[in-house]
Design a protein around this motif. Structure first.
Motif, mmCIF file in Angstrom:
data_model
loop_
_atom_site.group_PDB
_atom_site.id
_atom_site.type_symbol
_atom_site.label_atom_id
_atom_site.label_comp_id
_atom_site.label_asym_id
_atom_site.label_seq_id
_atom_site.Cartn_x
_atom_site.Cartn_y
_atom_site.Cartn_z
ATOM 1 N N TRP A 46 0.865 -1.172 0.000
ATOM 2 C CA TRP A 46 0.000 0.000 0.000
ATOM 3 C C TRP A 46 0.901 1.220 0.000
ATOM 4 O O TRP A 46 1.703 1.418 0.906
ATOM 5 C CB TRP A 46 -0.906 0.033 1.220
ATOM 6 N N GLN A 47 0.776 2.039 -0.985
ATOM 7 C CA GLN A 47 1.583 3.249 -1.062
ATOM 8 C C GLN A 47 1.013 4.308 -0.128
ATOM 9 O O GLN A 47 -0.139 4.222 0.302
ATOM 10 C CB GLN A 47 1.609 3.764 -2.496
ATOM 11 N N ALA A 48 1.824 5.300 0.174
ATOM 12 C CA ALA A 48 1.363 6.405 1.012
ATOM 13 C C ALA A 48 0.089 6.987 0.406
ATOM 14 O O ALA A 48 0.014 7.225 -0.795
ATOM 15 C CB ALA A 48 2.440 7.475 1.118
ATOM 16 N N GLY A 49 -0.902 7.179 1.213
ATOM 17 C CA GLY A 49 -2.154 7.748 0.742
ATOM 18 C C GLY A 49 -3.209 6.731 0.349
ATOM 19 O O GLY A 49 -4.351 7.102 0.087
ATOM 20 N N THR A 50 -2.850 5.444 0.312
ATOM 21 C CA THR A 50 -3.816 4.415 -0.098
ATOM 22 C C THR A 50 -5.032 4.381 0.816
ATOM 23 O O THR A 50 -6.171 4.326 0.347
ATOM 24 C CB THR A 50 -3.149 3.024 -0.133
ATOM 25 N N ILE A 51 -4.800 4.434 2.117
ATOM 26 C CA ILE A 51 -5.912 4.371 3.063
ATOM 27 C C ILE A 51 -6.758 5.633 2.971
ATOM 28 O O ILE A 51 -7.992 5.557 2.978
ATOM 29 C CB ILE A 51 -5.396 4.110 4.495
ATOM 30 N N ALA A 52 -6.126 6.777 2.834
ATOM 31 C CA ALA A 52 -6.879 8.030 2.692
ATOM 32 C C ALA A 52 -7.720 8.025 1.420
ATOM 33 O O ALA A 52 -8.879 8.466 1.425
ATOM 34 C CB ALA A 52 -5.920 9.221 2.695
ATOM 35 N N GLU A 53 -7.157 7.530 0.323
ATOM 36 C CA GLU A 53 -7.908 7.441 -0.934
ATOM 37 C C GLU A 53 -9.083 6.479 -0.807
ATOM 38 O O GLU A 53 -10.168 6.750 -1.332
ATOM 39 C CB GLU A 53 -6.988 6.997 -2.063
ATOM 40 N N ALA A 54 -8.882 5.356 -0.111
ATOM 41 C CA ALA A 54 -9.962 4.399 0.085
ATOM 42 C C ALA A 54 -11.087 5.029 0.906
ATOM 43 O O ALA A 54 -12.277 4.838 0.610
ATOM 44 C CB ALA A 54 -9.437 3.139 0.764
ATOM 45 N N PHE A 55 -10.726 5.788 1.930
ATOM 46 C CA PHE A 55 -11.743 6.461 2.759
ATOM 47 C C PHE A 55 -12.505 7.494 1.946
ATOM 48 O O PHE A 55 -13.728 7.580 2.018
ATOM 49 C CB PHE A 55 -11.095 7.108 3.985
ATOM 50 N N ALA A 56 -11.788 8.264 1.138
ATOM 51 C CA ALA A 56 -12.448 9.272 0.288
ATOM 52 C C ALA A 56 -13.425 8.606 -0.667
ATOM 53 O O ALA A 56 -14.532 9.099 -0.895
ATOM 54 C CB ALA A 56 -11.409 10.080 -0.480
ATOM 55 N N SER A 57 -13.045 7.460 -1.202
ATOM 56 C CA SER A 57 -13.921 6.713 -2.102
ATOM 57 C C SER A 57 -15.172 6.232 -1.381
ATOM 58 O O SER A 57 -16.272 6.295 -1.910
ATOM 59 C CB SER A 57 -13.156 5.515 -2.674
#
Length: 98
Positions: free
Chosen positions: A83-94
């Protein structure tokens, strides 16, 4: 059961506090070229931003517990590795867009 856990994460939470649902069916890669070999049932984070990986299994599932534990170890190890930096944040935004 998956929808209940997503809607009421306190069912699986502990005394450390609330869980925030990041995404259901979060893809997990097994290499830099492989996109989403596995899919985690639920990805949550704690109040202190610690990822919590949740995989639900039916009680009648006859697979050995070792297989299920091995599956979770694969998910955790590969999530950390790929998981690259920002993956979890992008998943939450989605998830918030739904």
């Amino acid at each position: 059961m998956q929808s209940l856990v997503a809607q009421y994460p306190e069912l699986i939470g502990d005394a450390d506090g609330s869980l925030l649902l990041v995404r259901r069916e979060q893809p997990i890669n097994d290499g830099t070229e492989a996109l989403g070999r596995w899919s985690l049932d639920h990805l949550f984070v704690t109040r202190t931003a610690i990822p919590v990986l949740v995989e639900l299994k039916r009680a009648i599932d006859s697979r050995l517990r070792r297989e299920v534990v091995g599956q979770m170890l694969d998910y955790a190890a590969n999530g950390v590795a790929y998981w690259q930096a920002g993956t979890i944040a992008e998943a939450f935004a989605s998830t918030c867009k739904i």
